[in-house]
Scaffold this motif. Sequence first.
Motif, PDB file in Angstrom:
ATOM      1  N   ALA A 153      53.324  36.843 -38.843  1.00  0.00           N
ATOM      2  CA  ALA A 153      52.136  37.000 -37.931  1.00  0.00           C
ATOM      3  C   ALA A 153      52.167  37.970 -36.649  1.00  0.00           C
ATOM      4  O   ALA A 153      51.973  37.885 -36.091  1.00  0.00           O
ATOM      5  CB  ALA A 153      52.059  35.593 -38.297  1.00  0.00           C
ATOM      6  N   ASP A 154      53.619  36.558 -36.181  1.00  0.00           N
ATOM      7  CA  ASP A 154      53.428  37.910 -34.617  1.00  0.00           C
ATOM      8  C   ASP A 154      54.047  38.989 -34.521  1.00  0.00           C
ATOM      9  O   ASP A 154      53.371  39.002 -33.409  1.00  0.00           O
ATOM     10  CB  ASP A 154      55.711  37.119 -34.095  1.00  0.00           C
ATOM     11  N   ILE A 155      54.788  39.862 -35.189  1.00  0.00           N
ATOM     12  CA  ILE A 155      54.113  41.177 -35.198  1.00  0.00           C
ATOM     13  C   ILE A 155      52.785  41.493 -35.346  1.00  0.00           C
ATOM     14  O   ILE A 155      52.602  42.679 -34.655  1.00  0.00           O
ATOM     15  CB  ILE A 155      55.378  41.781 -36.366  1.00  0.00           C
ATOM     16  N   THR A 156      51.954  41.124 -36.031  1.00  0.00           N
ATOM     17  CA  THR A 156      50.463  41.846 -36.821  1.00  0.00           C
ATOM     18  C   THR A 156      50.225  41.487 -35.224  1.00  0.00           C
ATOM     19  O   THR A 156      49.425  42.565 -34.287  1.00  0.00           O
ATOM     20  CB  THR A 156      49.848  41.016 -37.397  1.00  0.00           C
ATOM     21  N   TRP A 157      50.406  39.921 -34.643  1.00  0.00           N
ATOM     22  CA  TRP A 157      49.408  39.935 -33.538  1.00  0.00           C
ATOM     23  C   TRP A 157      49.492  40.858 -32.395  1.00  0.00           C
ATOM     24  O   TRP A 157      48.679  41.264 -31.576  1.00  0.00           O
ATOM     25  CB  TRP A 157      49.900  38.153 -33.600  1.00  0.00           C
ATOM     26  N   LEU A 158      51.396  41.136 -32.016  1.00  0.00           N
ATOM     27  CA  LEU A 158      51.754  41.616 -30.698  1.00  0.00           C
ATOM     28  C   LEU A 158      50.854  42.882 -31.107  1.00  0.00           C
ATOM     29  O   LEU A 158      51.153  44.241 -30.249  1.00  0.00           O
ATOM     30  CB  LEU A 158      53.365  41.270 -30.353  1.00  0.00           C
ATOM     31  N   VAL A 159      51.275  43.744 -31.944  1.00  0.00           N
ATOM     32  CA  VAL A 159      50.821  45.388 -32.400  1.00  0.00           C
ATOM     33  C   VAL A 159      49.296  45.291 -31.722  1.00  0.00           C
ATOM     34  O   VAL A 159      48.886  45.812 -30.702  1.00  0.00           O
ATOM     35  CB  VAL A 159      50.610  45.584 -33.731  1.00  0.00           C
ATOM     36  N   LYS A 160      48.512  44.050 -32.402  1.00  0.00           N
ATOM     37  CA  LYS A 160      46.759  44.587 -32.174  1.00  0.00           C
ATOM     38  C   LYS A 160      46.599  43.811 -30.568  1.00  0.00           C
ATOM     39  O   LYS A 160      45.461  44.814 -30.351  1.00  0.00           O
ATOM     40  CB  LYS A 160      46.207  43.278 -33.360  1.00  0.00           C
ATOM     41  N   HIS A 161      46.982  42.440 -30.378  1.00  0.00           N
ATOM     42  CA  HIS A 161      46.966  41.748 -29.151  1.00  0.00           C
ATOM     43  C   HIS A 161      47.810  42.069 -27.761  1.00  0.00           C
ATOM     44  O   HIS A 161      46.645  42.252 -26.686  1.00  0.00           O
ATOM     45  CB  HIS A 161      46.807  40.683 -29.275  1.00  0.00           C
TER      46      HIS A 161
END
Length: 180
Positions: A153-161
Amino acid sequence: SNEEILSFLQNEPLIEAELCSAAIAALNRADPKGKSLFFGVGLCTAKEPAVAIPFDILSFFLVAERLRRFLDMNCVIVLVADTHALTNSFMTPDIVNELTQKSLLTFTTIIRNLHLKTFELLVHSDIAVQQAFTKTLEAVPAMDNQYLRHEIADITWLVKHRNVALKLRWTIDSSPVPGG
């Protein structure tokens, strides 16, 4: 030059050069200019709270800065994984808070003393309460390993935001870790 960064990667003991070389080559093709990179720092081992910040953390700051410059990236995000630590039964909110504050003090000192002006400290509990993150975490399938679920979830969020294109990580050894 690519030769220079490959030589750098091969001579850094914390880096798995082959894996990194392939990732850097792919990233170069995707044009990482203006993007960010990150690394996360935990507060415990698999069995107990961390007793200190490892000395080799300096290598992570220096390797991250070297890669940021080489790839012409915007910034380096240092993610303090405080909420992740609470997935371990031996970690309490008080222990997590104490270790988070010690980590932030140490990392702020490193950043200031080394003049790492493009580094940003991010405490996971500050993003964990955001609706965008909770939605991202909810989208990650349930799994036994909650720590791994949070990392995805961290990686996904950091990529997007946060415009992250590269994650630095370290391994203790090359043997497979069950569930990790």
